[in-house]
Design an enzyme around this catalytic site. Structure first.
Site, short mmCIF file in Angstrom:
data_model
loop_
_atom_site.label_atom_id
_atom_site.label_comp_id
_atom_site.label_asym_id
_atom_site.label_seq_id
_atom_site.Cartn_x
_atom_site.Cartn_y
_atom_site.Cartn_z
N ASP A 207 2.33 -46.77 -8.24
CA ASP A 207 3.37 -45.94 -8.84
C ASP A 207 4.06 -46.66 -10.00
O ASP A 207 4.36 -47.85 -9.89
CB ASP A 207 4.41 -45.61 -7.76
CG ASP A 207 5.39 -44.55 -8.20
OD1 ASP A 207 4.96 -43.43 -8.50
OD2 ASP A 207 6.61 -44.85 -8.28
N GLU A 270 -0.66 -46.00 -12.33
CA GLU A 270 0.01 -44.89 -13.01
C GLU A 270 0.83 -45.52 -14.12
O GLU A 270 1.96 -45.95 -13.92
CB GLU A 270 0.94 -44.13 -12.05
CG GLU A 270 1.54 -42.89 -12.69
CD GLU A 270 3.00 -42.62 -12.34
OE1 GLU A 270 3.49 -41.52 -12.65
OE2 GLU A 270 3.68 -43.51 -11.80
C1 GLC Z 1 5.99 -41.67 -10.34
C2 GLC Z 1 5.75 -40.56 -9.36
C3 GLC Z 1 6.90 -39.62 -9.42
C4 GLC Z 1 8.16 -40.36 -9.05
C5 GLC Z 1 8.35 -41.60 -9.92
C6 GLC Z 1 9.36 -42.54 -9.35
O1 GLC Z 1 5.99 -41.24 -11.64
O2 GLC Z 1 4.52 -39.94 -9.62
O3 GLC Z 1 6.73 -38.50 -8.60
O4 GLC Z 1 9.28 -39.53 -9.19
O5 GLC Z 1 7.16 -42.35 -10.01
O6 GLC Z 1 8.85 -43.20 -8.22
#
Ligand code: GLC
Length: 532
Positions: A207, A270
Site C-alpha cells: 500500500d 502501489e
Molecule cells: C491506498 C489504498 C487506499 C487507501 C490509502 C491509504 O491508496 O488503496 O484505499 O485509502 O492507500 O492507506
C-alpha cells in the site's frame, strides 16, 4: 529456457473483501464469503487473487488503518478462516496476494497508543513522526503544524496531541505515518512479511509503496493543492513525501526476505509516481517484482494516449529487465464504464480497453465487478462512508466499492442473505448485471472476459513478450505480438468516431462487442483480437 516466475504473465483478480461475499449476514463481506466464491475466480480464468486488508482495524479507512498486522478482524473472520481460504485457493490453482500497509498504522495500534502516553523524544514516539509545531510568537507558544503538508483526505497532514507535539498522517488522522528511518519499524514489518509467508501466501500488494520515505527535514511544499483536488502525475512528481530515493532501500531488504522462500514469492507496489521511469525504479531486479502501471489507468479513452503510455512503459521497464503490469480499475478510482463516458458507450469502451489490456505482454490486474461491466454507483451523500469524501479531500470512492451482485432479481443479489442490507446499497438496475444473469447471456461482459482469459492462457504458450505497434492512424491502438512458435496475435482498438478497415489483419478470434466487425471494418469504441 529461462525460468518464468508465475507472476510474470499472471492475471490477478482483486477482491475487495468488504464487498465480495458476506457469509454471516452482517452486510459486510468476509473471508468465509471469499472462500465460498473462489471457484468463480478460477472459472473466470484468473491466476491469482489479491485480497484487500482484513486485519484488525477500527475501519477508519475500511481496513487500510491496521491495528494488528498479524491477525484477522472478527468482522472478516479468524486466522483459521484465512488458512482455510488460502488452502482452497491453492487447491483451485490460484495464488494469493495479501495487502501490506507499511506507511501508516491505525491510531489503535499498540505502538501508537504507547507513543501517545510516552513523552516527546521517547523511544515510543520515535516509531512515528512526531514533531514540535511552529512557534508563532516570541513566547514560543506553538500554534501551527510543523510544515504545510496536506493530508490526501483533506486538511493538514498533522494532528496535535495534548502535550503540544504533532504527528504526521498523510491520510486520515486515524492513520499515523511510521518513521522508516527507525530500524525497529523495518524489523517489525519484516516479521509481518514472514508471518504471512510462513502461512503460505504467494505475495503482497504494498500500500502507498512510494510514501514510506520522507525528505530530510520535512520541507514545506511550494504549491499545496486546495482540498478536494486530487494530485496528478506532475504534482506527485515533486512532493517531499512521495517517491523519495530512500524508499528503494526498503524494497531491497524486502526482496531478500521474499527470496529466502521457495516458489517465486512476490510483491507489487502501489506507487502513484510521476513518470514511467520513476515506476520502473521499483521493479529493478533487486526490488519489487511488480508495480502497478497507473499511467495506463489514468489515460483517457483515447488510442493516442494508450499508445503513448504503452511506448513509455515498455521503454522504461525494458532496461531494468522487468515486465509491465497493467491495471484499469481498483477500489480507489471511478469504474471504467463511467470514466469512459457511461451508459452503453462507456460499457463498450470499458470492454474494448480491457481486451486491449489483456492482449499486452506482462501481467494484468482486474478489479472485482470489472468483469461484469459494473458502472460507478452514485451513492447518496448521507450513505457515503469514504474518509476521502467525508474529510473533503476528494471524490467519494464508495461508488466503486458497492457489493458484488451474484444472482437473483433484487438487492442484495446473493451478496448477503436475503433481507440483509449490505454496507453500501446496490442499485435496482443491477438485476441484469448479476453473475447469474450474465452467465446466461452470450454477449455479456462476463462471458467476454472468460473467453479472453481462456484464449490468453492458450496464446501465452506460443507468444513471446515482444510487441510491435502498428501505425493505423492517430485514433487507433494497434499492436502485434509475434509468436516464436505460432501466428502472431494482433489487437486493434478504435477510439475514432468512424469504423476503420481491418480486413488485412487476419482471422478475428475475439471481439469486444458482437457488432464490432462489419465487412472487415472495426466499429468505434470496439476492440478485436486477430490471429494473423
Ligand atoms: C491506498 C489504498 C487506499 C487507501 C490509502 C491509504 O491508496 O488503496 O484505499 O485509502 O492507500 O492507506
Amino acid at each position: 529456457m529461462t525460468h518464468a516466475p508465475w507472476w510474470r504473465h499472471a492475471v490477478c483478480y482483486q477482491i475487495y473483501v468488504r464487498s465480495y461475499a458476506d457469509s454471516d449476514g452482517d452486510g459486510v463481506g468476509d473471508l468465509r464469503g471469499v472462500l465460498a466464491r473462489l471457484s468463480y475466480v478460477a472459472e473466470l480464468g484468473a491466476d491469482a487473487v489479491w485480497l484487500t486488508p482484513f486485519y484488525p482495524s477500527p475501519q477508519a479507512d475500511h481496513g487500510y488503518d491496521v491495528a494488528d498486522y498479524r491477525d484477522v478482524d472478527p468482522l472478516f473472520g479468524t486466522l483459521d478462516d484465512f488458512d482455510a481460504m488460502l488452502a482452497q485457493a491453492h487447491r483451485l490453482g490460484l495464488r494469493v496476494i495479501v495487502d501490506v500497509v507499511p506507511n501508516h498504522s491505525s491510531s489503535d495500534h499498540r505502538w501508537f497508543q504507547e507513543a501517545l502516553t510516552a513523552s516527546p523524544g521517547s523511544r515510543e514516539r520515535a516509531r512515528y513522526i512526531f514533531r514540535d509545531g511552529h512557534a508563532d510568537d516570541a513566547a514560543g507558544t506553538t500554534t501551527r503544524p510543523p510544515n504545510n503538508w496536506r493530508s490526501v483526505f483533506g486538511g493538514p497532514a498533522w494532528t496535535q496531541v495534548p502535550d503540544g507535539q504533532w504527528y504526521l498522517h498523510l491520510f486520515d488522522p486515524g492513520q499515523p505515518d511510521f518513521d522508516w528511518t527507525n530500524p525497529q519499524v523495518h524489523a517489525e514489518f519484516e516479521t509481518t512479511l514472514r508471518f504471512w509467508l510462513d502461512r503460505g501466501v504467494d505475495g503482497f500488494r504494498v500500500d502507498v509503496a512510494h510514501a514510506l520515505a520522507k525528505a530530510d527535514g520535512l520541507p514545506d511544499i511550494d504549491d499545496p493543492l486546495p482540498d478536494g483536488e486530487l494530485e496528478d502525475a506532475q504534482t506527485r512528481g515533486r512532493r517531499p513525501y512521495w517517491d523519495q530515493p530512500a524508499v528503494h532501500e526498503i524494497y531491497r531488504r524486502w526482496h531478500r526476505v521474499l527470496a529466502a522462500y521457495p516458489d517465486d514469492r512476490m510483491a507489487i507496489g502501489e506507487a502513484w509516481v510521476g513518470t514511467p521511469e520513476a515506476m520502473a525504479r521499483y521493479v529493478a531486479p533487486d526490488e519489487l517484482q511488480q508495480c502497478f502501471n497507473f499511467h495506463w489507468l489514468e489515460a483517457d479513452w483515447s488510442a493516442q494516449e494508450f499508445r503513448d503510455v504503452l511506448a513509455a512503459t515498455l521503454a522504461a521497464v525494458e532496461p531494468v529487465g522487468a515486465s509491465p503490469t497493467w491495471v484499469l480499475s481498483n477500489h480507489d478510482v471511478e469504474r471504467t464504464v463511467t470514466r469512459y463516458g457511461g451508459g452503453s458507450v462507456g460499457l463498450a469502451r470499458a470492454r474494448a480497453a480491457l481486451l486491449a489490456m489483456l492482449a499486452l505482454p506482462g501481467s494484468a490486474y482486474v478489479y472485482q465487478g470489472e468483469e461484469l461491466g459494473l458502472p460507478e454507483v452514485d451513492v447518496p451523500p448521507v450513505e457515503r462512508q469514504d474518509p476521502q469524501w467525508l474529510r473533503g479531500g476528494g471524490p467519494s470512492r464508495d461508488g466503486c466499492r458497492v457489493p458484488m451482485p451474484w444472482g437473483g432479481d433484487e438487492p442484495p443479489y446473493g451478496f448477503s442473505a436475503d433481507g440483509v442490507t449490505p454496507w453500501l446499497r446496490q442499485p435496482a438496475e443491477w438485476a441484469t448485471l448479476t453473475v447469474e444473469h450474465q452467465e446466461r447471456d452470450p454477449s455479456s461482459t462476463l462471458l467476454l472476459v472468460r473467453s479472453a482469459l481462456r484464449l490468453r492462457r492458450e496464446l501465452l504458450k506460443s507468444l513471446g513478450d515482444k510487441i510491435e505497434v502498428l501505425d493505423r492512424g492517430s485514433q487507433v491502438l494497434a499492436f502485434t505480438r509475434p509468436g516464436p512458435t505460432g501466428p502472431p496475435l494482433v489487437c486493434v482498438l478504435n477510439s475514432d468516431t468512424v469504423a476503420i478497415d481491418t480486413s488485412d489483419l487476419g482471422e478475428p478470434v475475439l471481439r469486444s462487442h458482437p457488432a464490432a466487425l462489419t465487412d472487415g471494418h472495426l466499429a468505434p469504441d470496439c476492440a478485436v483480437w486477430f490471429r494473423d
